[in-house]
Design a protein around this motif. Sequence first.
Motif, short mmCIF file in Angstrom:
data_model
loop_
_atom_site.label_atom_id
_atom_site.label_comp_id
_atom_site.label_asym_id
_atom_site.label_seq_id
_atom_site.Cartn_x
_atom_site.Cartn_y
_atom_site.Cartn_z
N VAL A 187 -13.54 3.95 -3.19
CA VAL A 187 -12.20 4.11 -2.64
C VAL A 187 -11.21 3.66 -3.72
N GLY A 188 -10.34 4.56 -4.12
CA GLY A 188 -9.40 4.23 -5.18
C GLY A 188 -7.97 4.45 -4.75
N HIS A 189 -7.07 3.85 -5.51
CA HIS A 189 -5.65 4.13 -5.34
C HIS A 189 -5.07 4.50 -6.69
N SER A 190 -4.43 5.67 -6.79
CA SER A 190 -3.72 6.08 -7.99
C SER A 190 -4.65 6.09 -9.21
N PHE A 191 -4.43 5.22 -10.20
CA PHE A 191 -5.30 5.17 -11.36
C PHE A 191 -6.72 4.80 -10.96
N GLY A 192 -6.87 4.01 -9.90
CA GLY A 192 -8.20 3.71 -9.38
C GLY A 192 -8.86 4.95 -8.82
N SER A 193 -8.06 5.88 -8.26
CA SER A 193 -8.61 7.16 -7.79
C SER A 193 -9.04 8.03 -8.97
N ILE A 194 -8.24 8.03 -10.03
CA ILE A 194 -8.61 8.78 -11.22
C ILE A 194 -9.93 8.28 -11.77
N ASP A 208 -21.64 7.92 -3.38
CA ASP A 208 -22.04 8.63 -2.16
C ASP A 208 -20.86 9.21 -1.42
N GLY A 209 -19.67 8.85 -1.83
CA GLY A 209 -18.46 9.37 -1.19
C GLY A 209 -17.24 8.90 -1.93
N LEU A 210 -16.20 9.74 -1.94
CA LEU A 210 -14.96 9.43 -2.63
C LEU A 210 -13.80 9.46 -1.66
N VAL A 211 -12.97 8.41 -1.69
CA VAL A 211 -11.68 8.41 -1.00
C VAL A 211 -10.63 8.15 -2.08
N LEU A 212 -9.86 9.17 -2.39
CA LEU A 212 -8.90 9.11 -3.48
C LEU A 212 -7.50 9.04 -2.87
N THR A 213 -6.92 7.86 -2.81
CA THR A 213 -5.61 7.69 -2.20
C THR A 213 -4.54 7.65 -3.28
N GLY A 214 -3.32 8.08 -2.89
CA GLY A 214 -2.22 8.08 -3.85
C GLY A 214 -2.51 8.90 -5.07
N TRP A 215 -3.02 10.13 -4.87
CA TRP A 215 -3.45 10.93 -6.02
C TRP A 215 -3.40 12.42 -5.69
N ALA A 216 -3.15 13.21 -6.73
CA ALA A 216 -3.33 14.66 -6.69
C ALA A 216 -3.72 15.09 -8.09
N ALA A 217 -4.13 16.32 -8.24
CA ALA A 217 -4.67 16.77 -9.53
C ALA A 217 -3.58 17.14 -10.54
N THR A 218 -2.35 17.33 -10.08
CA THR A 218 -1.30 17.78 -10.97
C THR A 218 -0.70 16.63 -11.78
N GLY A 219 -0.26 16.94 -12.99
CA GLY A 219 0.44 15.96 -13.82
C GLY A 219 1.89 16.37 -14.05
N ASP A 220 2.41 17.26 -13.21
CA ASP A 220 3.75 17.83 -13.42
C ASP A 220 4.87 16.80 -13.31
N LEU A 368 -12.39 12.79 0.24
CA LEU A 368 -11.12 12.76 0.96
C LEU A 368 -10.01 12.38 -0.01
N VAL A 369 -8.99 13.24 -0.11
CA VAL A 369 -7.78 12.89 -0.86
C VAL A 369 -6.71 12.53 0.17
N PHE A 370 -6.20 11.31 0.07
CA PHE A 370 -5.24 10.80 1.05
C PHE A 370 -3.97 10.39 0.30
N THR A 371 -2.87 11.11 0.54
CA THR A 371 -1.65 10.87 -0.22
C THR A 371 -0.44 10.86 0.71
N GLY A 372 0.50 9.95 0.45
CA GLY A 372 1.73 9.93 1.21
C GLY A 372 2.60 11.14 0.89
N ARG A 373 3.25 11.69 1.90
CA ARG A 373 4.05 12.90 1.68
C ARG A 373 5.12 12.67 0.62
N GLU A 374 5.73 11.48 0.61
CA GLU A 374 6.83 11.20 -0.31
C GLU A 374 6.35 10.62 -1.64
N ASP A 375 5.10 10.81 -1.97
CA ASP A 375 4.54 10.32 -3.24
C ASP A 375 5.32 10.91 -4.42
#
Length: 443
Positions: A187-194, A208-220, A368-375
Amino acid sequence: MASLTLLAPFLVLLAGSAAAKSCTDFIIPVDILSRQGLFKKVPLETNLDVTAFAQELLRNGQNYTATLLEDYQTLKGSYKISAKFCHPEGGIGESVVQLLSHGIGFDKAYWDLPYNDYSNSYTDAALKEGYSVLAIDRLGIGMSSHGDPFNEIQAQAEVEALNAVTTKLRKGEVPEIGHSFAKVIHVGHSFGSIQSLWLSALYPNNTDGLVLTGWAATGDFTSVFWAGWNMHSARLNQPLRFGNASSSGLLNTYSAWKAGDALIKGIQMVLNKLGVGLSPDTIWEDIATTEVSNLIRGYNETTTPLDYASGYVSWSDFTANQFCFLHKGHYDLGLGLFSEANKQPMTVGEALTIGSFPQRSSFSGPVLVFTGREDLPFCGGDCLATGTNATSIPAGAKALFPKATPFEAYIQPDTAHGINAHYNATGAYQVINSWLGAHGLGA
């Protein structure tokens, strides 16, 4: 109405816990072998040096990583990873453990925030579902081993450290825990998700499982994030906490500032004598939301200075904190100020290598990718503003996990990047742990 009493959480680490749990802090020794960059070093002694580094990092048409890269090296060494292991009071669940990796600006306390009797503790929520959790300070940060901020503490080295800790958990090689775990959920947050994604790409059989919070694949939106940071030298931003408090002159300089309420009253008294009528609210804004807050109310009472070298950098003040991490009106202001007081820096080596993560993972388990809408850093402030038919910006990460079963992107409303500081954080925790249980990773 704003009040200096909101500064009180800066210093308070509440002793009690809302959940019955047993926790232990200890050090995990790891050996790592990491193939990574060898960068030309540039001056970073002053805040103006750091600002110049940020300007080069963001310069249009320039790849500053490539500009500074001189060669590649193999980093080999033994390091210490600071960890906190918690399990339900009834005993350790031996089969499944969650390994928690914090993001930039935080340490392992992000997952078990003591503010307001642990009301925003992810650890407590996981323990209620029967999980054991191990939260770590990433290599180079907090009470883990520090190192050269250019050529030692880089993203790849941290991934290797995370993998080494994972292997020790599986093999039961952490004496303070005394158990082996059949399943490790990252389970990571941001850079921890990366870093968790990175681990799954290099070592797909070691998660065995990934929970990537505060993250998306884009660097825009990375440049917006870095610009909003207003990057400063960490040791100058909070000199007695991030620097070395052995300097008696520095200690004496700030020691008179430690009583925040008295400082407010003193400033107001002086201003009144000068005929300048500023209200306590106005003075509070001048202190709590500016870098002045980083010099008062307890930073001078740090008993164990972290002694970060030049090249460790931080955002400037609480306004930058809100810009990058928080959604105004939807987070606890006291918790936001607490986070500012207890923030952690990053290295310039991390800044130069954070975007080097693999663009494809062969991991075939649940993601699971879990991100706040206003990230802000990954969504530019709105994860649903895709400009395409995609359901969300984080949903685009599915392309990095072609074999994941299942893959899901969840967008939490009224939440920015620093998920755990928002009012609805406990709802996020419930979503995450329920999702794990529904996909074969229950405790």
